[in-house]
Every structure is written in structure tokens, then in C-alpha cells.
Write an enzyme that holds these catalytic residues in place. Structure first.
Site, PDB file in Angstrom:
ATOM      1  N   ASP A 180       2.283  -7.527  -2.020  1.00 17.25           N
ATOM      2  CA  ASP A 180       0.942  -6.944  -1.995  1.00 17.25           C
ATOM      3  C   ASP A 180       0.456  -6.786  -0.546  1.00 17.25           C
ATOM      4  O   ASP A 180       0.272  -7.774   0.161  1.00 17.25           O
ATOM      5  CB  ASP A 180      -0.016  -7.857  -2.773  1.00 17.25           C
ATOM      6  CG  ASP A 180      -1.371  -7.217  -3.018  1.00 17.25           C
ATOM      7  OD1 ASP A 180      -1.749  -6.308  -2.271  1.00 17.25           O
ATOM      8  OD2 ASP A 180      -2.054  -7.642  -3.965  1.00 17.25           O
ATOM      9  N   SER A 233      -7.948  -7.615  -8.353  1.00 16.63           N
ATOM     10  CA  SER A 233      -8.391  -7.373  -6.981  1.00 16.63           C
ATOM     11  C   SER A 233      -9.742  -8.057  -6.763  1.00 16.63           C
ATOM     12  O   SER A 233      -9.826  -9.281  -6.835  1.00 16.63           O
ATOM     13  CB  SER A 233      -8.449  -5.873  -6.701  1.00 16.63           C
ATOM     14  OG  SER A 233      -8.566  -5.621  -5.331  1.00 16.63           O
ATOM     15  N   HIS A 283       0.051  -3.937  -4.710  1.00 15.92           N
ATOM     16  CA  HIS A 283      -1.227  -4.428  -5.228  1.00 15.92           C
ATOM     17  C   HIS A 283      -1.406  -4.144  -6.715  1.00 15.92           C
ATOM     18  O   HIS A 283      -2.120  -4.867  -7.408  1.00 15.92           O
ATOM     19  CB  HIS A 283      -2.383  -3.823  -4.437  1.00 15.92           C
ATOM     20  CG  HIS A 283      -3.703  -4.458  -4.720  1.00 15.92           C
ATOM     21  ND1 HIS A 283      -3.914  -5.822  -4.685  1.00 15.92           N
ATOM     22  CD2 HIS A 283      -4.913  -3.922  -5.068  1.00 15.92           C
ATOM     23  CE1 HIS A 283      -5.173  -6.099  -4.978  1.00 15.92           C
ATOM     24  NE2 HIS A 283      -5.799  -4.969  -5.226  1.00 15.92           N
TER      25      HIS A 283
END
Length: 743
Positions: A684, A609, A716
Site C-alpha cells: 500500500d 482507508s 491501497h
């Protein structure tokens, strides 16, 4: 041989066997076993049996803490704080009582005790919820549930249930009568759910007034937001048995583009009418931190402008939605981010507390209502530390119970402060504490651990008056039988030469300081997160332990921009995400290279991320530092990220073009030298696939060669066995391209 002698002989043989068995177990216990990746990664076949439980399942029945188990519910303490151990009821008892309603409880982990002075437990399955009187052995009340509910909120005071089904909002009263409140709900008109993409501390969209007679709810209109074209490769619902993948668009407002519009409605269960707050045009405005007045006649919220530099605490009438007043305003030249609603004192309906970082650290402030204004009485906590969470109030002692890192910047402990600002620690301040407060605040159930030593997982009942503790869980560390690598924590100076940054260093088992080891930097680095804290094993992740066991030195550094170190520490990255963070990470690399056992020619980096953004940025900004990187779910260009988060830290692409240009990995794709693997979830919704795919396109155009792996259907984060597969993939990449080079 007589019977007595035979019995004695059998006893002696059994005793001998038992002693030998104990010795065998003792010998086995002393043998330290290596980990498998299944032991260390969530979703692994042996992960949970080798994990310290985060905490026992507990809840509160008034001021008495109740342990929830598969087979029963048991009192941990009485209202005097002393240990009880009394079984309230068993699962068998409950199933005998509810059998007539067609229910069967497979466990009691979700049991709730909504009424402190009644022997009633709330239980639910997919289609109903019931109040069982375990003392009278009967179902006292029941209510149907919608098994397709997307969100729900139940009020114990009125027994009214609000829920969202098929995109629309409904309320079921205590008598079982259901009323539909809306009929225009769609994927794009969202009722009763979290809005503003879960920013500003927003976690839900339904808010009952204290008496449960009025319901506040969010309505979010997304029709003006560009749809992001997510794809379902399985053909959607499959009703038409189509082989073709189908579009499942996600309304995703990107930085600098048109965002959604949010309004707040109120439904009155007595008049059966719905009104909306008269807040005016909701374009480019955020409405957060909804709170009810104790009498249920006024509703409060914090409004922010789109730039997120200015906020107002506004009051509205819950009867007709009219604007009453702005109680106070707050601004910050970089960004203002309110995360907590105001909370009224249980003993004084004219006073409330408010949490803000206006003095540079998150602290608690006491206000008094004076007509249509709120007067600041005093700042209750102050100093160079952060209030991490405000748990509630000890109503009898008239104190606020909260956690903070006052005693240790990477710790979290339990404290109380009175209305004059006198604060005190509640018992043990070492380690990392996760307390849950009782309804009246007399006690807290505190789950905590120390980074090293005897406390792997302990739970105490804490008296919030004097801090005295009764321990009811003291778990052994299941890693005691494994070869746990040595873990060190320390500080280095940030790139500014002044600020202390905390690092974690993990050395391989059987470490030999005369050898040269490859090293991998694990990085996150973004706001609202940190990696190093004073909890068990200093917060080391399972994958870090696995990599150390496989011969790597593992390093992690919390750079400026991460959480719990104050506003200046976090805002050092404003308008230039990645720049200062990378400078700090390179200070960590300097430290690593200074260690004689680290092979400076075999350095790797990995993150997910924001950490994926950092990994890609480091590999392309400083291409000669790292030989190998694995970037998961990365942000590649902040102009592709969502409005709320992106504009808070970067402003807009229109107002900060240079900052966006400098932070973009697309502009640096041609710099890539080392081996870089990009991994992303095929669906995602957070860092949308456009990030990764745009970077791959830029690398093709620049004649550089990253590797790519996707998890179709995952979002994600990878979960379950996919998560184990992911970490095997990452490990293999480092083994293939870092560990074994030059060997």
C-alpha cells in the site's frame, strides 16, 4: 393438405410456441432471484452483466455527440440538437484503411474527433497514433508512440506530443522528429507527472499552451525525502532469478518531515530551449492549478505555503520565466485548498473565472485583468450550496455551465449562469447528474439516475440554452429481477444538535419488524468523499446489498467532515481528525438502537482507508459499542501519513501534538474488547503498511488480540478477483463473530 394450409399450420404452431415462450419469460421475470456476491462486487464473474452501465461511451465531434462502440461510431445528435443515428464508419471500415500501417483496432471506444470541421478521427495502439479521414478512406497523418511512456499529452493544434519515458521528458513534433528535453530523470527526479501526491486537484504534469508551441511541465525532486521500504516478494524483475524479495522504496514524505521540491519548466518548440519559472527556492511551497493565458505568453499558477493557510495567484512570463505579478491572495485561518485553475472567458481574454470557498461554500467568481492586478467584478454563484464542478462555457450564449447541489444537498444537477450572475437549472434537477460538455458548450451529454422509480440510467442530450432534452439511453434496472432490499434515507442531528446529517438504512429482504437483526455500520467519514446521494439505490454499495440479503441491517451516515456541505461542515474536524466524526457516528448508533428490530448487542462497523481509521478508532475509543469491526487499509496514526493531506487537516505533529496524540489508535490499543480484523494491501503506497504493523505491535504490547489479513502485492485497494475474495473475507468475519453470536 395444400401448401397454403401447411404454411398456415406451421405459422400457427410457431405463433403458439412464441406466445408460450413469452409467457415463460414473463413468469421468469416476475420471479425475484437472490443475488450472489459475484453479481455485486466488481471483479465478480457476473458483476458487469448485472450492472447498469455508468454511461455509453461517447465523445464530441464539434457540437455533435458521437457514440463509440465495439463495431462503429454513430452520431447521436446533429449540431441542431436533433437525433441522428447516422453511422459515421464501422470498425471494419477503419481496419481496411489502417491495415497498411500494421494497425488493427479491436474496438473503437478510444476514438477521438479533434477537429470539428474535418472528417478526421484519432486512433492509437501501443506504438502509433493516426488520423484517419473516414470520408476519403485514407490515413491522413501518423505519429510513433513510445510503448513505455509513463505519461503523455498530445496537442491537436500543433500535433506535438510530449511524453515521459525512462524517467525523462521528450517531445515529438508533427513531422515525427523526437527531441529529448531532460537527461537526469530517475525514480527520485520526476518529470512531467502529477506532483504533491495528487493533492490540490493535480492529476497530471504536462500542460500544452493553446497553440501547442510551448509546453509547461512539473519537475519534482524527491532526493531529500525519506524512502519508505516497500518490498516486492517476487524478487523484483526476476532478471537475476533471485528467490529473495527485493526493496522497491517509495519516496513518502510524512507529516512534519522533509518534503519534496517542485519547479515548473517551459519548453519552447520553436527556440528548442527550456527555461524554469523564476519562483525562487521551492522548499516547503506548493505550486498548483497551472493555467495558460489565451495568447500563450503568460502562465498562471497558485502557490501555497506549507501550512496551507495562504495562497497567491501568480503570473509568470512564458518567454523567460520571470515573475510578473501576484494578481490576488487568499487566506483561511484553518486551511485554504484551491482545486481548480483559473479559466479565461472564450470571448474575452481579459476576464477569467475562479472557484473558491471564501464565503463558506464553493462558488464561481468573475475577475478582470487590469495591468498586473486582477479586479473582482462579481460573485456569479452564491448561496448555501456547493458548485460541484465547472464544466465550461456556452460560447454563443456567454454562460458558464456547471453542476451543483443547489436543489438538493445530496443531489447533483446541471445549471447555467451568465456574466451578471443570473442562473438557471437546465432541465431535470432531481437525482444525480454526470454531464459532459461539448467543446463550444452548446450541448451536454448528461448521464443520470434517480434513487428510486423509473430512471435507473438515462442519457440525454441537453441544450444548454433552454435545458431541453433528447433521451438516447433509457436503461432498465438489471436489479429488477432480483430481491432488492428496502432502502431508506433520512436525516438525524449531528452531535452539535443543529446540523442535519444524511443516513442510509438498508433492510433485509422479507424484513420482519418483530425480529431482532444484527446491524453493521459502514463508515468513511473523511474529506472529499460522501456515501449517501440521490443516485440509483441512494448510492448503496454492492456489499451493503449482499449483507442485507444475508440478514443484516446496514447503516451508513455522512458525518461532519465529509464533502459538498460547505466549509464549516468540513472544517469541524480541523486539528482533531476522528473526534467530531466519531461523535456523529455515535448519534447514528443511538438512532439504530432506537429501532425495535435492531439488536443492540450485535452491532458491527466496517470501513476502508479513512473509514479504516474510523473503524479502528470507534472500536478502541468506544469499546463497548461495537462487538465486531473490519478495518481496511487504515490510517492508524496521522504522523505516518503524507505531508499534504495530513498537515492540511491536522497541521504538523510539532505544532499540534495533542491533536495527533488524541487521534492515534496506537494509544488506544489496550482498549480493544471486540473482534477486530485489520486488512491491508502488502504494498500500500497510500496508507503504508507501517500503520497496520505498528497497531499490531501496540496490541501485542497491550495484551489485546486483533486479527490480521494481508493481500501481498496489492496496493491501497484490491482489484479484480482479489476484490471478490476481500468481500467474502469480510462477510465471513461478520458471520462468524456477529451474526451467529447468541443464536
Amino acid at each position: 393438405m395444400n401448401l397454403r394450409k401447411i404454411t398456415l399450420a406451421i405459422f400457427m404452431i410457431a405463433a403458439s410456441i412464441n406466445v408460450m415462450a413469452q409467457r415463460s419469460r414473463s413468469i421468469r421475470a416476475k420471479i425475484k432471484h437472490p443475488f450472489t456476491i459475484e453479481d455485486l462486487i466488481p471483479g465478480g464473474s457476473t458483476y458487469y452483466q448485472n450492472s447498469v452501465p455508468e454511461r455509453k461511451y461517447t465523445t464530441w465531434w464539434g457540437e455533435q455527440c458521437v457514440e463509440l462502440d465495439m463495431e462503429g461510431c454513430r452520431l447521436i445528435n446533429g449540431e441542431d440538437g436533433k437525433k441522428k443515428g447516422e453511422l459515421l464508419f464501422s470498425r471494419k471500415d477503419i481496419n481496411n484503411i489502417v491495415s497498411g500501417s500494421g494497425m488493427r483496432m479491436p474496438h473503437l471506444y478510444d476514438a477521438e474527433f479533434p477537429y470539428k470541421d474535418q472528417t478526421l478521427v484519432l486512433l492509437k495502439d501501443t506504438v502509433r497514433q493516426v488520423l484517419v479521414d473516414w470520408k476519403a478512406k485514407q490515413v491522413a497523418w501518423s505519429q510513433q508512440l513510445d510503448k513505455n511512456a509513463a505519461a503523455s499529452e498530445w496537442c491537436p493544434e500543433s500535433k506535438n506530443l510530449a511524453f515521459v519515458s525512462n524517467h525523462n521528458l521528450f517531445v515529438t513534433d508533427s513531422q515525427g522528429n523526437t527531441r529529448q528535453l531532460t537527461d537526469d530523470g530517475t525514480d527520485d527526479i520526476v518529470y512531467g507527472q502529477s506532483v504533491h501526491r495528487d493533492e490540490f486537484g493535480i492529476e497530471k504534469g504536462l500542460f500544452w499552451a493553446p497553440k501547442g508551441d510551448k509546453l509547461a511541465f512539473y519537475r519534482m525532486d524527491q532526493t531529500m525525502v525519506s524512502p519508505y521500504p516497500q518490498v516486492d516478494i517476487n524478487g523484483g524483475t526476476g532478471k537475476d532469478e533471485s528467490r529473495c524479495a527485493v526493496m522497491v522504496p517509495d519516496r513518502y514524505p510524512m507529516a512534519g518531515e522533509t518534503s519534496h521540491k517542485v519547479t515548473v519548466g517551459i519548453y519552447d518548440t520553436e527556440t528548442k530551449k527550456t527555461i524554469y519559472l523564476n519562483a525562487g527556492d521551492p522548499t516547503d511551497r506548493y505550486f498548483t492549478n497551472i493555467a495558460w493565458a489565451p495568447d500563450g505568453q503568460t502562465i498562471y499558477l497558485i502557490e501555497l505555503d506549507r501550512a496551507q493557510k495562504h495562497g497567491k495567484l501568480d503570473a509568470y512570463s512564458a518567454t523567460d520565466g520571470s515573475f510578473i505579478a501576484t494578481l490576488f491572495e487568499e487566506s483561511n485561518s484553518k486551511y485554504f485548498e484551491p482545486l481548480d485553475p483559473i479559466q479565461f472567458l472564450p470571448w474575452d481574454s481579459k476576464r477569467f473565472v475562479y472557484q473558491t470557498r471564501r464565503d463558506g461554500y464553493k462558488h464561481i467568481y468573475l475577475y478582470k485583468l487590469n495591468g498586473t492586478k486582477a479586479e473582482l467584478e462579481r460573485q456569479l454563484t452564491s448561496g448555501p450550496f456547493e458548485v460541484i464542478s465547472m464544466l465550461g462555457f456556452n460560447e454563443k450564449a456567454k454562460t458558464i455551465i456547471y453542476t451543483s447541489n443547489e436543489d438538493n444537498p445530496i443531489g447533483c444537477a446541471l445549471y447555467a449562469v451568465d456574466m451578471k450572475g443570473n442562473r438557471k437549472a437546465l432541465g431535470e434537477t432531481k437525482g444525480w447528474h454526470r454531464p459532459e460538455l461539448s467543446p463550444a458548450g452548446t450541448f451536454a451529454s448528461d448521464s443520470w439516475a434517480l434513487p428510486e422509480g423509473e430512471v435507473a440510467h438515462r442519457q440525454d442530450i441537453v441544450n444548454t440554452d433552454d435545458g431541453s432534452r433528447n433521451t438516447f439511453v433509457d436503461a432498465m434496472d438489471p436489479w429488477d429481477n432480483f430481491k432488492v432490499p428496502e432502502i431508506k434515507v433520512g436525516t438525524i442531528k449531528a452531535a452539535d444538535g443543529v446540523t442535519d446529517l444524511y443516513y442510509r438504512l438498508i433492510l433485509p429482504p422479507g424484513f420482519d419488524e418483530t425480529k431482532k437483526y444484527p446491524a453493521v455500520v459502514y463508515v468513511y467519514g473523511g474529506p472529499h468523499a460522501h456515501n449517501i446521494d440521490a443516485t440509483r439505490h441512494w448510492g448503496a454499495r454492492g456489499w451493503d446489498i449482499w449483507m442485507a440479503q444475508n440478514g443484516y441491517v446496514m447503516f451508513c451516515l455522512d458525518n461532519r467532515g465529509s464533502e459538498h456541505r460547505g466549509l464549516a461542515f468540513e472544517q469541524a474536524t480541523f486539528r482533531n481528525l476522528g473526534t467530531e466524526e466519531m461523535k456523529d457516528q455515535l448519534k447514528g448508533v443511538e438512532f439504530l438502537k432506537s429501532l425495535p428490530y435492531v439488536d443492540a448487542e450485535r452491532l458491527g462497523v466496517h470501513g476502508w482507508s479513512f473509514g479504516g481509521f474510523m473503524t479502528t478508532s470507534l472500536m478502541t475509543t468506544y469499546p463497548d459499542v461495537f462487538k465486531v469491526g473490519v478495518a481496511g487499509g487504515p490510517v492508524i496514526d496521522w504522523k505516518f501519513y503524507e505531508v499534504m493531506y495530513g498537515e492540511r487537516y491536522m497541521e504538523t505533529p510539532q505544532t499540534n501534538p495533542e491533536g495527533y496524540r488524541n487521534a492515534s489508535c496506537l494509544n488506544k490499543a489496550g482498549n480493544l474488547k471486540g473482534r477486530l480484523l485489520i486488512v491491508y494491501g502488502g504494498n500500500d503506497p497510500v496508507c503504508v503498511p507501517q500503520h497496520t504493523l505498528s497497531f499490531i505491535r501496540a496490541c501485542i504490547d497491550a495484551d489485546t488480540y486483533p486479527d490480521l489479513f494481508t493481500y501481498p502485492g496489492d496496493e491501497h485497494n484490491m482489484m479484480g478477483t482479489d476484490r471478490v475474495h476481500l468481500h467474502k473475507l469480510i462477510t465471513r468475519y461478520f458471520d462468524d463473530h456477529l451474526k451467529n453470536i447468541g443464536q
